[in-house]
Design a protein around this motif. Structure first.
Motif, short mmCIF file in Angstrom:
data_model
loop_
_atom_site.label_atom_id
_atom_site.label_comp_id
_atom_site.label_asym_id
_atom_site.label_seq_id
_atom_site.Cartn_x
_atom_site.Cartn_y
_atom_site.Cartn_z
N TYR A 111 0.40 -1.38 -0.49
CA TYR A 111 0.01 0.01 -0.15
C TYR A 111 0.76 0.89 0.09
O TYR A 111 1.76 1.42 0.73
CB TYR A 111 -0.60 0.32 1.61
N GLY A 114 0.89 4.84 1.10
CA GLY A 114 0.32 5.90 2.19
C GLY A 114 0.67 7.18 2.09
O GLY A 114 1.61 7.57 1.16
N LYS A 115 1.13 7.59 3.29
CA LYS A 115 0.67 8.69 3.30
C LYS A 115 2.89 9.69 3.85
O LYS A 115 3.44 9.95 3.52
CB LYS A 115 0.42 9.97 4.98
N ASP A 120 -5.53 2.69 5.91
CA ASP A 120 -4.39 2.95 4.53
C ASP A 120 -3.59 1.27 3.81
O ASP A 120 -2.90 1.14 3.24
CB ASP A 120 -3.42 3.87 5.09
#
Length: 349
Positions: free
Chosen positions: A93, A95-96, A242
């Motif tokens: 994934y 994410g931020k 996330d």
């Protein structure tokens, strides 16, 4: 069994089962998990997406080889789920804070939804924390697939004879037999992203990691309370949503939430023998009626054939008698004519 008797039997059984389940639901529901249950703590900050856990799971459980080899990391570009040939997968994934990985498998809920909806008790929550499945009891209803909040149980649709529900068992059988000391995936992880032990100890380990590195982790242990708690726990630097984990599940287990609506499940189990018995009796009656009708039809056909044969024989006999009479008449006439002719010849001589 007549239709009216069958419906009456179902009605009586339904009243009994309903009263029983209502009394049970009224008593309330509570289960805090087995005290010495074990589990696995997955630390997403340590996972590098190498897929070695997938390879180990495949080998330990003797599953079919995947379409692409385990060292092909391009599969991480597509989010995957477990299926009937794969008990665990690793997904990537973004994410931020950049890329993050999560291992996906059965979370072995403390109060499993799959077990709560299975009216034949094909699923078992074991004292060691694992949730296992008995294919010999399964009737293939697949309620477990619908009920699981994590979308884990998979059905062998390609097996028309003996299809099963397939999922991670936390290597329950292998550990019980002494073949393994921990689930296969745990021992194969090169970064110690997986830790096996008593659930209560894993929670303490997770809390300590979060306490020591608050900037590295989300201040939450996923699975400690979600859906009543799971034996597979998660800590993560990225937000749990996330990395593909649901944050809308709440802390109430499925059996607790569905104690009222699913009270019909024991009733179905109670009615099952009556239902099958009634269906069997009605089918047997239909077969008996059909057999009697067939027997009567055969008998009538035989009688008709016999009557036709008798009529034909009588007609043939009548014709034969008539032919015989005509033949005799002809012979007599011919004899008379010959006699008259002979007399005439004698008189002429």
């Amino acid at each position: 069994m007549k239709r009216r008797q069958f419906l009456g039997l179902l009605g009586a059984a339904g009243i009994t089962a309903t009263l029983g389940t209502e009394a049970q639901a009224a008593t309330g529901h509570s289960f805090d998990g087995y005290p010495n249950a074990k589990g696995v703590l997955f630390d997403s900050t340590r996972c590098i997406g190498c897929r070695k856990c997938e390879a180990a799971c495949n080998k330990v459980n003797k599953l079919p080889a995947p379409a692409k080899p385990f060292d092909d990391l391009k599969v991480l570009d597509t989010e995957r789920r477990t299926d009937e040939k794969t008990y665990t997968v690793v997904n990537k994934y973004v994410g931020k804070k950049g890329p993050a990985f999560r291992k996906v498998q059965c979370n072995h809920c403390q109060e499993p939804a799959c077990a709560s909806v299975c009216f034949v008790k094909a699923f078992t929550k074991n004292p060691d924390g694992s949730v296992t499945y008995d294919a010999s009891l399964c009737v293939g209803c697949r309620y477990c697939m619908v009920a699981c909040p994590f979308n884990i149980p998979a059905y062998e649709y390609n097996d028309p004879i003996t299809p099963r529900i397939m999922k991670c068992t936390m290597c329950h059988d292998q550990i019980t037999k002494g073949e393994l000391s921990a689930p296969g995936c745990v021992g194969a992880c090169p970064k110690e992203a997986l830790l096996y032990g008593k659930r209560k100890d894993l929670i303490e380990v997770a809390r300590e990691r979060i306490r020591r590195n608050p900037e590295r982790y989300q201040d939450h242990i996923y699975g400690e309370k979600e859906m009543g708690g799971t034996n597979w726990l998660y800590v993560s630097g990225a937000e749990f949503k996330d990395i593909g984990l649901r944050e809308d599940l709440g802390t109430t287990s499925v059996p607790t939430m569905t104690a009222g609506p699913l009270s019909v499940v024991p009733m179905v189990a109670a009615l099952w023998p009556a239902l099958l018995g009634g269906v069997w009796a009605m089918n047997k009656r239909k077969e008996k009626v059909a057999a009697e009708e067939q027997k009567a039809a055969v008998k009538a056909a035989k009688a008709e054939v016999k009557a036709e044969a008798a009529a034909k024989l009588a007609k043939e006999l009548e014709k034969a008698e008539k032919d015989k009479a005509q033949a005799i008449e002809r012979e007599v006439k011919r004899a008379l004519e010959e006699a008259a002719a002979a007399k005439k010849d004698e008189e002429g001589a």
